[in-house]
Design an enzyme around this catalytic site. Structure first.
Site, PDB file in Angstrom:
ATOM      1  N   LEU A  72       0.843  -1.195   0.000  1.00  0.00           N
ATOM      2  CA  LEU A  72       0.000   0.000   0.000  1.00  0.00           C
ATOM      3  C   LEU A  72       0.875   1.241   0.000  1.00  0.00           C
ATOM      4  O   LEU A  72       1.710   1.419   0.889  1.00  0.00           O
ATOM      5  CB  LEU A  72      -0.909   0.013   1.230  1.00  0.00           C
ATOM      6  CG  LEU A  72      -1.789  -1.228   1.457  1.00  0.00           C
ATOM      7  CD1 LEU A  72      -2.508  -1.118   2.799  1.00  0.00           C
ATOM      8  CD2 LEU A  72      -2.778  -1.397   0.323  1.00  0.00           C
ATOM      9  N   GLY A  93     -11.559   0.753  -0.617  1.00  0.00           N
ATOM     10  CA  GLY A  93     -10.190   1.039  -1.040  1.00  0.00           C
ATOM     11  C   GLY A  93      -9.181   0.266  -0.209  1.00  0.00           C
ATOM     12  O   GLY A  93      -9.455  -0.833   0.278  1.00  0.00           O
ATOM     13  N   GLU A  94      -7.974   0.822  -0.092  1.00  0.00           N
ATOM     14  CA  GLU A  94      -6.916   0.248   0.739  1.00  0.00           C
ATOM     15  C   GLU A  94      -6.484  -1.140   0.278  1.00  0.00           C
ATOM     16  O   GLU A  94      -5.922  -1.919   1.038  1.00  0.00           O
ATOM     17  CB  GLU A  94      -7.375   0.167   2.208  1.00  0.00           C
ATOM     18  CG  GLU A  94      -7.829   1.487   2.783  1.00  0.00           C
ATOM     19  CD  GLU A  94      -8.427   1.334   4.175  1.00  0.00           C
ATOM     20  OE1 GLU A  94      -8.367   0.225   4.741  1.00  0.00           O
ATOM     21  OE2 GLU A  94      -8.948   2.333   4.706  1.00  0.00           O
ATOM     22  N   GLY A  95      -6.775  -1.503  -0.981  1.00  0.00           N
ATOM     23  CA  GLY A  95      -6.415  -2.825  -1.476  1.00  0.00           C
ATOM     24  C   GLY A  95      -7.385  -3.917  -1.096  1.00  0.00           C
ATOM     25  O   GLY A  95      -7.169  -5.084  -1.435  1.00  0.00           O
ATOM     26  N   THR A  96      -8.487  -3.570  -0.417  1.00  0.00           N
ATOM     27  CA  THR A  96      -9.407  -4.588   0.099  1.00  0.00           C
ATOM     28  C   THR A  96     -10.055  -5.395  -1.016  1.00  0.00           C
ATOM     29  O   THR A  96     -10.117  -6.624  -0.971  1.00  0.00           O
ATOM     30  CB  THR A  96     -10.493  -3.929   0.958  1.00  0.00           C
ATOM     31  OG1 THR A  96      -9.874  -3.152   1.993  1.00  0.00           O
ATOM     32  CG2 THR A  96     -11.394  -4.976   1.587  1.00  0.00           C
TER      33      THR A  96
END
Length: 366
Positions: free
Chosen positions: A67, A322-325
């Site tokens: 991230l 978001g945050e790569g989830t």
């Protein structure tokens, strides 16, 4: 230090091994489970086999969530539901294990790495291993000024390349890529609109934390004004990232390009990583072959970018956090595809049937 020319990546990046992919397809035809019965898992396994350069494909054993974090000056224009300069709170939530990506990563066996490319906070608020890569504090407001100087844009690109090398050298065999930013979707939408030749309203979404109509209109206006500054430098990717990008966006672009050089497959998350992919594709048209779109986030800019790169999202569950989830949710499917392709038995070959002797023709009765 020599000037960075992203066009050099066009010669450095090769496509995943097409011969290996054909071998994987042929092996799939021989498996006990009928071809097509596993749906898209077959396609994922073949993509991974080509990236690894081997058949049967290896299981995913060392996935890593990477991230990149930064604050964007455009957030001060009131385009986000979050306060300007508050991205460090998102980082802290990840580090404390209180964010969706942290919880899922622990369950799925993936470690998480956070890289501060341009947070607007005191470095003492976060661990040294997070903040030590910072290119600058925050970025310029792209509707009225450059996000970065050209030197800062090059430094951020080199940062991303360095992180990609570190991950490849450490044995990471699949990267789940995401961002932790405030104002990042506005920057990403500007890049998508500029590179796809569309208007601001076509690419402007509601963001990870949904915004109201008035904020959406301010976001459209900010993107429209930023586009006026982006279009004159479309022929120079570094200048484009300096004008309307940001330290995290430039770092992700460098990261994606170097991952392709190092033959490291990457799962993209939302509009930010997709926009960086578009910039990287401009530099090296073969680079997107090393990426997988993890999810459709619902952002119109992401849809436009993925379509331009011919990437079909694995999932569409409406995940906007978001945050790569969203990309991380695709990891179990990639792991399942690899496991099935490697471990399913082949159909036993049927023994050859002996040829029957021809029966003599009967004489007609007298």
């Amino acid at each position: 230090m020599t000037t960075l020319n992203l066009d050099d990546f066009s010669d450095l990046i090769e496509r995943p091994d097409g011969g290996v992919r054909r071998d994987a397809e042929e092996r799939r035809e021989r498996l006990a489970v009928p071809a097509g019965a596993l749906g898209r898992l077959d396609e994922l396994a073949e993509w991974l086999a080509a990236a690894q350069g081997r058949v049967p494909v290896k299981p995913i054993e060392a996935p890593k969530v990477v991230l990149f974090a930064a604050d964007h000056g455009i957030a001060a224009a009131g385009v986000s539901a979050r306060a300007a300069g508050s991205a460090h709170a998102l980082v802290r939530s990840v580090l404390d294990g209180a964010s969706p990506v942290s919880i899922l990563a622990g369950r799925l066996g993936a470690s998480v790495r956070v890289v501060d490319a341009g947070l607007d906070c005191d470095p003492e608020l976060l661990p040294q291993d997070v903040v030590r890569h910072r290119v600058r504090r925050g970025s310029g407001r792209i509707d009225v000024e450059d996000a970065l100087t050209r030197e800062e844009a090059e430094a951020a690109l080199r940062l991303g390349m360095r992180i990609a090398d570190e991950e490849a050298d450490s044995g990471t065999d699949l990267v789940v890529l995401g961002d932790l930013s405030v104002g990042g979707t506005t920057v990403a939408a500007t890049l998508v609109a500029a590179l796809c030749g569309t208007d601001a309203s076509v690419v402007t979404g509601r963001g990870g934390l949904p915004i109201d109509d008035l904020t959406w209109m301010r976001k459209c206006a900010a993107i429209r004004d930023a586009l006026r500054r982006a279009r004159p430098v479309l022929g120079d990717q570094v200048a484009l990232l300096a004008a309307v990008g940001g330290a995290d966006v430039a770092a992700i672009t460098g990261f994606l390009l170097q991952c392709a050089v190092r033959r490291t497959p990457v799962v993209l998350d939302g509009i930010v990583s997709a926009a960086c992919g578009l910039v990287a594709q401009r530099a090296a048209f073969r680079a997107p072959d090393w990426w997988l779109a993890g999810q459709a986030s619902g952002e119109p800019g992401q849809t436009k970018a993925l379509d331009r790169m011919a990437l079909n999202p694995v999932l569409s569950h409406g995940v906007t956090v978001g945050e790569g989830t969203g990309a991380l949710l695709a990891l179990p499917l990639v792991q399942a595809a690899a496991a099935l392709a490697a471990e399913l038995p082949e159909r036993p070959e049927l023994p050859e049937q002996p040829e029957r002797p021809e029966r003599p023709e009967q004489e007609p009765n007298d």
